[in-house]
Design a protein around this motif. Sequence first.
Motif, PDB file in Angstrom:
ATOM      1  N   HIS A   1      -0.335  -8.232  10.980  1.00  0.00           N
ATOM      2  CA  HIS A   1       0.291  -9.371  11.851  1.00  0.00           C
ATOM      3  C   HIS A   1      -0.723 -11.174  11.689  1.00  0.00           C
ATOM      4  CE1 HIS A   1       2.971  -6.255  13.320  1.00  0.00           C
ATOM      5  NE2 HIS A   1       2.109  -5.324  14.200  1.00  0.00           N
ATOM      6  N   THR A   2      -1.933 -10.786  11.066  1.00  0.00           N
ATOM      7  CA  THR A   2      -2.200 -11.718  10.596  1.00  0.00           C
ATOM      8  C   THR A   2      -1.394 -12.164   9.026  1.00  0.00           C
ATOM      9  OG1 THR A   2      -3.199 -10.850   9.401  1.00  0.00           O
ATOM     10  CG2 THR A   2      -3.752 -10.955  11.247  1.00  0.00           C
ATOM     11  N   PRO A   3      -2.158 -14.006   8.759  1.00  0.00           N
ATOM     12  CA  PRO A   3      -1.287 -14.306   7.509  1.00  0.00           C
ATOM     13  C   PRO A   3      -2.347 -13.676   5.830  1.00  0.00           C
ATOM     14  CG  PRO A   3      -1.984 -16.202   9.444  1.00  0.00           C
ATOM     15  CD  PRO A   3      -2.775 -14.458   9.648  1.00  0.00           C
ATOM     16  N   THR A   4      -2.278 -13.190   6.669  1.00  0.00           N
ATOM     17  CA  THR A   4      -3.775 -12.497   5.495  1.00  0.00           C
ATOM     18  C   THR A   4      -3.483 -11.137   5.516  1.00  0.00           C
ATOM     19  OG1 THR A   4      -4.771 -14.251   4.476  1.00  0.00           O
ATOM     20  CG2 THR A   4      -5.461 -12.942   3.405  1.00  0.00           C
ATOM     21  N   CYS A   5      -3.242 -10.395   4.018  1.00  0.00           N
ATOM     22  CA  CYS A   5      -3.153  -9.046   4.914  1.00  0.00           C
ATOM     23  C   CYS A   5      -3.519  -8.035   3.806  1.00  0.00           C
ATOM     24  CB  CYS A   5      -1.578  -8.226   4.575  1.00  0.00           C
ATOM     25  SG  CYS A   5      -0.924  -8.931   6.027  1.00  0.00           S
ATOM     26  N   PRO A   6      -4.556  -7.581   4.292  1.00  0.00           N
ATOM     27  CA  PRO A   6      -5.733  -6.067   3.490  1.00  0.00           C
ATOM     28  C   PRO A   6      -4.428  -5.757   2.027  1.00  0.00           C
ATOM     29  CG  PRO A   6      -5.254  -5.386   5.181  1.00  0.00           C
ATOM     30  CD  PRO A   6      -5.110  -6.383   5.608  1.00  0.00           C
ATOM     31  N   ALA A   7      -5.066  -4.956   1.090  1.00  0.00           N
ATOM     32  CA  ALA A   7      -4.079  -4.283  -0.128  1.00  0.00           C
ATOM     33  C   ALA A   7      -4.911  -3.503  -0.346  1.00  0.00           C
ATOM     34  CB  ALA A   7      -4.560  -5.390  -1.392  1.00  0.00           C
ATOM     35  N   PHE A   8      -4.219  -2.056  -0.323  1.00  0.00           N
ATOM     36  CA  PHE A   8      -4.283  -0.584  -0.664  1.00  0.00           C
ATOM     37  C   PHE A   8      -4.195  -0.204  -1.921  1.00  0.00           C
ATOM     38  CE2 PHE A   8      -2.454  -1.132   3.770  1.00  0.00           C
ATOM     39  CZ  PHE A   8      -4.235  -1.964   4.566  1.00  0.00           C
ATOM     40  N   GLY A   9      -4.988   0.504  -1.951  1.00  0.00           N
ATOM     41  CA  GLY A   9      -5.296   1.353  -3.761  1.00  0.00           C
ATOM     42  C   GLY A   9      -6.202   1.954  -3.678  1.00  0.00           C
ATOM     43  N   PRO A  10      -6.375   2.508  -4.980  1.00  0.00           N
ATOM     44  CA  PRO A  10      -7.198   2.902  -6.126  1.00  0.00           C
ATOM     45  C   PRO A  10      -7.884   2.077  -6.881  1.00  0.00           C
ATOM     46  CG  PRO A  10      -5.333   3.829  -7.213  1.00  0.00           C
ATOM     47  CD  PRO A  10      -4.346   2.862  -5.728  1.00  0.00           C
ATOM     48  N   GLU A  11      -8.592   1.916  -7.578  1.00  0.00           N
ATOM     49  CA  GLU A  11      -9.599   1.261  -8.873  1.00  0.00           C
ATOM     50  C   GLU A  11      -9.286   2.029 -10.220  1.00  0.00           C
ATOM     51  OE1 GLU A  11     -10.470  -2.216  -8.447  1.00  0.00           O
ATOM     52  OE2 GLU A  11     -10.271  -1.869  -5.865  1.00  0.00           O
ATOM     53  N   TYR A  12      -8.321   2.614 -10.297  1.00  0.00           N
ATOM     54  CA  TYR A  12      -7.215   3.379 -11.460  1.00  0.00           C
ATOM     55  C   TYR A  12      -6.193   3.714 -11.019  1.00  0.00           C
ATOM     56  CZ  TYR A  12      -9.198   6.344  -7.786  1.00  0.00           C
ATOM     57  OH  TYR A  12      -9.553   7.004  -6.827  1.00  0.00           O
ATOM     58  N   SER A  13      -5.828   3.685 -12.585  1.00  0.00           N
ATOM     59  CA  SER A  13      -4.643   3.437 -13.279  1.00  0.00           C
ATOM     60  C   SER A  13      -3.534   4.641 -11.768  1.00  0.00           C
ATOM     61  CB  SER A  13      -3.802   4.170 -14.341  1.00  0.00           C
ATOM     62  OG  SER A  13      -4.382   3.147 -14.955  1.00  0.00           O
ATOM     63  N   SER A  14      -1.929   4.692 -11.872  1.00  0.00           N
ATOM     64  CA  SER A  14      -1.291   5.092 -10.898  1.00  0.00           C
ATOM     65  C   SER A  14      -0.074   4.976 -12.659  1.00  0.00           C
ATOM     66  CB  SER A  14      -1.023   5.282  -9.917  1.00  0.00           C
ATOM     67  OG  SER A  14      -0.832   4.052  -9.301  1.00  0.00           O
ATOM     68  N   LYS A  15       1.021   6.194 -11.912  1.00  0.00           N
ATOM     69  CA  LYS A  15       2.051   5.714 -12.566  1.00  0.00           C
ATOM     70  C   LYS A  15       3.385   5.152 -11.108  1.00  0.00           C
ATOM     71  CE  LYS A  15       6.011   6.054 -15.535  1.00  0.00           C
ATOM     72  NZ  LYS A  15       6.615   5.244 -15.806  1.00  0.00           N
ATOM     73  N   TYR A  16       3.228   6.230 -10.146  1.00  0.00           N
ATOM     74  CA  TYR A  16       3.636   6.293  -8.981  1.00  0.00           C
ATOM     75  C   TYR A  16       3.235   5.438  -7.676  1.00  0.00           C
ATOM     76  CZ  TYR A  16       6.861   9.577 -11.942  1.00  0.00           C
ATOM     77  OH  TYR A  16       6.852   9.422 -12.924  1.00  0.00           O
ATOM     78  N   VAL A  17       4.254   5.375  -6.643  1.00  0.00           N
ATOM     79  CA  VAL A  17       3.158   5.473  -4.638  1.00  0.00           C
ATOM     80  C   VAL A  17       4.347   5.911  -4.485  1.00  0.00           C
ATOM     81  CG1 VAL A  17       2.690   4.228  -3.256  1.00  0.00           C
ATOM     82  CG2 VAL A  17       1.644   3.450  -6.053  1.00  0.00           C
ATOM     83  N   LEU A  18       3.671   6.686  -3.238  1.00  0.00           N
ATOM     84  CA  LEU A  18       4.783   7.490  -2.268  1.00  0.00           C
ATOM     85  C   LEU A  18       4.512   6.445  -1.254  1.00  0.00           C
ATOM     86  CD1 LEU A  18       7.153   9.312  -1.649  1.00  0.00           C
ATOM     87  CD2 LEU A  18       5.634  11.341  -1.684  1.00  0.00           C
ATOM     88  N   GLU A  19       5.794   5.446   0.265  1.00  0.00           N
ATOM     89  CA  GLU A  19       5.177   5.893   1.312  1.00  0.00           C
ATOM     90  C   GLU A  19       6.060   6.715   1.613  1.00  0.00           C
ATOM     91  OE1 GLU A  19       4.236   0.664   0.916  1.00  0.00           O
ATOM     92  OE2 GLU A  19       6.437   1.461   1.409  1.00  0.00           O
ATOM     93  N   VAL A  20       5.478   7.172   2.440  1.00  0.00           N
ATOM     94  CA  VAL A  20       5.619   8.297   4.017  1.00  0.00           C
ATOM     95  C   VAL A  20       5.642   8.072   5.669  1.00  0.00           C
ATOM     96  CG1 VAL A  20       6.362   9.796   2.173  1.00  0.00           C
ATOM     97  CG2 VAL A  20       3.724   9.982   4.020  1.00  0.00           C
ATOM     98  N   ASN A  21       6.075   8.334   6.191  1.00  0.00           N
ATOM     99  CA  ASN A  21       4.975   7.617   7.658  1.00  0.00           C
ATOM    100  C   ASN A  21       3.970   8.380   8.124  1.00  0.00           C
ATOM    101  OD1 ASN A  21       7.478   7.129   9.937  1.00  0.00           O
ATOM    102  ND2 ASN A  21       8.334   9.134   9.159  1.00  0.00           N
ATOM    103  N   GLY A  22       3.052   7.259   8.356  1.00  0.00           N
ATOM    104  CA  GLY A  22       2.173   7.462   8.570  1.00  0.00           C
ATOM    105  C   GLY A  22       1.265   8.551   9.691  1.00  0.00           C
TER     106      GLY A  22
END
Length: 150
Positions: free
Chosen positions: A110-131
């Motif tokens: 809820h802020t103007p700048t949001c943090p970015a999440f993710g690894p520093e290595y390669s992926s092909k897919y990202v799956l988002e599910v409920n917390g």
Amino acid sequence: MKNKKKIVIIFSLLIITLIFFRLSAQKKRDDAVCFEGSCIDVELATTPKEMTIGLMNRTNLPENRGMLFIFDEEGIYKFWMENTLIPLDMIWLDENGKIIYIEKNAVPCHTPTCPAFGPEYSSKYVLEVNGGYTERHKINVGDKARIDIN
């Protein structure tokens, strides 16, 4: 003879109608990502627009539903929670479906700048599910997923 023709025509139309309804009633198999103990029916995000919108502005997500982001090639992909209203677990997978990184319970930003999440290595897919989904279903880095998409 005339009545026999009518009966044959009516019977034929009835059979054709039944076949049509049977074919149209067959449900398309949902796209899914399956782990050892659970499957998640997924919406696919494959275009830049779909990827940008993702799960933004959704007030809920059923327990066994999610969104699968499919990239054209492996790379380093970062995600943020701007305009996302519900906490999410984000699961990064390589081209073979192996989990390489999990961001658990990423909270809405809820802020103007949001943090970015993710690894520093390669992926092909990202799956988002409920917390909390990965905790509840004991899904961990190194686990393998079966990706069933049409």
